[in-house]
Design a protein around this motif. Structure first.
Motif, PDB file in Angstrom:
ATOM      1  N   ILE A   1       1.275  -1.453  -0.080  1.00 54.85           N
ATOM      2  CA  ILE A   1      -0.019  -0.339  -0.044  1.00 54.85           C
ATOM      3  C   ILE A   1       0.814   1.204  -0.355  1.00 54.85           C
ATOM      4  O   ILE A   1       1.742   1.415   0.820  1.00 54.85           O
ATOM      5  N   ALA A   2       0.723   2.153  -0.771  1.00 55.76           N
ATOM      6  CA  ALA A   2       1.472   3.562  -1.003  1.00 55.76           C
ATOM      7  C   ALA A   2       0.607   4.767  -0.689  1.00 55.76           C
ATOM      8  O   ALA A   2      -0.583   4.849  -1.200  1.00 55.76           O
ATOM      9  N   LEU A   3       1.257   4.987   0.567  1.00 57.23           N
ATOM     10  CA  LEU A   3       0.144   6.251   1.213  1.00 57.23           C
ATOM     11  C   LEU A   3       0.609   7.102   0.834  1.00 57.23           C
ATOM     12  O   LEU A   3       1.851   7.501   0.990  1.00 57.23           O
ATOM     13  N   ARG A   4      -0.131   8.325  -0.062  1.00 57.85           N
ATOM     14  CA  ARG A   4       0.203   9.672  -0.640  1.00 57.85           C
ATOM     15  C   ARG A   4      -0.314  10.508   0.491  1.00 57.85           C
ATOM     16  O   ARG A   4      -1.505  11.161   0.716  1.00 57.85           O
TER      17      ARG A   4
ATOM     18  N   SER B   1      -2.918  -5.881  -5.668  1.00 57.80           N
ATOM     19  CA  SER B   1      -1.581  -5.683  -4.968  1.00 57.80           C
ATOM     20  C   SER B   1      -0.667  -4.882  -4.714  1.00 57.80           C
ATOM     21  O   SER B   1      -0.104  -4.594  -3.550  1.00 57.80           O
ATOM     22  N   LEU B   2      -0.990  -3.474  -5.139  1.00 61.01           N
ATOM     23  CA  LEU B   2      -0.785  -2.356  -5.004  1.00 61.01           C
ATOM     24  C   LEU B   2      -1.282  -1.357  -4.568  1.00 61.01           C
ATOM     25  O   LEU B   2      -2.216  -1.523  -6.086  1.00 61.01           O
ATOM     26  N   GLU B   3      -2.403  -0.997  -3.293  1.00 62.88           N
ATOM     27  CA  GLU B   3      -3.428  -0.182  -3.644  1.00 62.88           C
ATOM     28  C   GLU B   3      -2.570   1.388  -3.083  1.00 62.88           C
ATOM     29  O   GLU B   3      -1.296   1.759  -2.303  1.00 62.88           O
ATOM     30  N   TYR B   4      -3.837   2.468  -3.558  1.00 67.14           N
ATOM     31  CA  TYR B   4      -2.730   4.200  -3.456  1.00 67.14           C
ATOM     32  C   TYR B   4      -3.719   4.432  -2.464  1.00 67.14           C
ATOM     33  O   TYR B   4      -4.947   4.376  -2.718  1.00 67.14           O
ATOM     34  N   PHE B   5      -3.515   4.938  -1.795  1.00 68.06           N
ATOM     35  CA  PHE B   5      -4.212   5.371  -0.275  1.00 68.06           C
ATOM     36  C   PHE B   5      -4.282   7.049   0.024  1.00 68.06           C
ATOM     37  O   PHE B   5      -3.328   7.745  -0.153  1.00 68.06           O
TER      38      PHE B   5
END
Ligand code: UD1
Length: 348
Positions: free
Chosen positions: A181-184, A267-271
């Motif tokens: 998870i990529a947290l922006r 598999s990869l989520e962005y929030f």
């Protein structure tokens, strides 16, 4: 019983330390890895005083492969990692691009090498930034995760974009063995209510709120507001300021989600992690003065090169999918920043 063992790289840093506290409160064991390049060992004492527990710590430069390997050899039972360790000063990144590329990219590469090699851990949460959106067009404000990404305006920003791409390629190749998870983040501010941990900028603060608190306490004579001729209601730039403890809690939700591996989501989520509310620089300064009763002298100065006019988050994906919301009232956030500033000045 522990819910799992979480590696927190950069766990002595500003957001990292607050996240360690929240992970502890949620019942996780934590391994902190940090080389104090932008923090001090005192932070570990602060975390211990808040949590009543000394979490495992290893002094590790994550951008050195052997050191990362030693970390995983010492802790083969890590279940997931949160990767904060990175350089983050935009101006410095323009002066020392190679330091930024090497440090920020190598550290992620070596972490992913360990995670994909033989670690039992299959989840990684990455600290990204709203910088990947650049200046969104008006039709994309508030900015959601599906807004077009813009070429970053600094080497720092480019390292965040490159790291997101590295994560994407790596999870795709891992065939379900790795979830990320990529947290922006938008603009983190404030400090833990205990005032035992908070932001410790080195030298002259580049970010707004540390400059405001240092002016309020008299270290700086006056705040310069960088431009009041922007196309915004009061002419000053607009950002989405998010309380660091709210931000830290989102990491706990993200960890819970990556631990489920293939159970949920891509598999990869962005929030996007923001409040959904844009505040102008003047609103921040006036809000701080109202919350604390302390005067902050300021003047209007030239625009700062590279500043974005306005950006704030649409956090609805994080609200819905992570079941998380940034809801601490601004008054409490400003007071926490002020309490922290007062506390550290007593210590120095
Ligand atoms: C900056 C970085 C961004 C990074 C973020 C981390 C730049 C161009 N961008 O964003 O990549 O992810 O920090 O928190 O540096 N301001 C003043 N006077 C000051 C300081 C700031 O008026 O002394 C204004 C700025 O012009 C801006 C706002 O306050 O409009 C917020 O500034 P800052 O805290 O530096 O954050 P960002 O510019 O959003």
């Amino acid at each position: 019983m522990s819910k799992g063992k979480i590696l927190v790289t950069g766990g002595a840093g500003y957001i990292g330390a607050h996240t360690v506290v929240e992970l502890d409160a949620a019942g996780y064991d934590v391994v902190i890895a940090d080389n104090f390049s932008n923090s001090t060992p005192d932070v570990l004492d602060g975390i211990e005083r808040i949590t009543g527990k000394r979490h495992s710590f290893m002094e590790v430069d994550c951008s050195v492969r052997e050191e990362m390997r030693r970390l995983f050899e010492t802790h083969p039972d890590i279940d997931a990692a949160i990767h904060f360790a990175a350089f983050k000063a935009v101006g410095e990144s323009v002066e020392k691009p190679l330091d930024y590329y090497r440090n920020n990219i190598d550290s992620l590469l070596f972490l992913l090498e360990e995670l994909t090699r033989n670690s039992r851990a299959g989840g990684v949460v990455f600290s990204s930034s709203c910088t990947v959106y650049g200046q969104p067009s008006k039709s994309h404000l508030p900015v959601s995760e599906s807004a077009p990404l813009q070429p970053a305006m600094s080497p720092y920003g480019r390292t965040k974009q490159i790291c997101e791409d590295i994560l994407s390629d790596t999870v795709n190749a891992a065939n379900g063995r790795l979830k990320s998870i990529a947290l922006r983040y938008f603009n983190p501010i404030g400090a833990h209510p205990s005032a035992l941990i908070g932001e410790l900028p080195r030298g002259v603060p580049q970010n707004l709120l540390p400059f405001v608190t240092q002016t309020a306490i008299g270290i700086r004579r006056e705040l310069s507001i960088f431009g009041n001729d922007y196309n915004t209601p009061d002419g000053t730039c607009i950002r989405d300021y998010i309380y660091v403890c709210d931000l830290a809690k989102a990491h706990v939700r993200a960890v819970e989600r990556v631990l489920k591996l293939n159970g949920v989501g891509e598999s990869l989520e962005y929030f996007n992690l923001g409040t959904g509310r844009g505040l102008s620089v003047l609103e921040v300064v006036n809000g701080f003065m109202e919350a604390t009763g302390i005067n902050v002298p300021y003047k209007i100065a030239e625009r700062r090169a590279g500043d974005i006019e306005q950006v704030w988050a649409d956090p609805s994906k994080a609200n819905e999918v992570l079941g998380w919301v940034a809801d601490t009232p601004l008054e409490i956030v400003f007071k926490s920043a002020w309490e922290w500033e007062r506390k550290i000045r007593q210590k120095i």
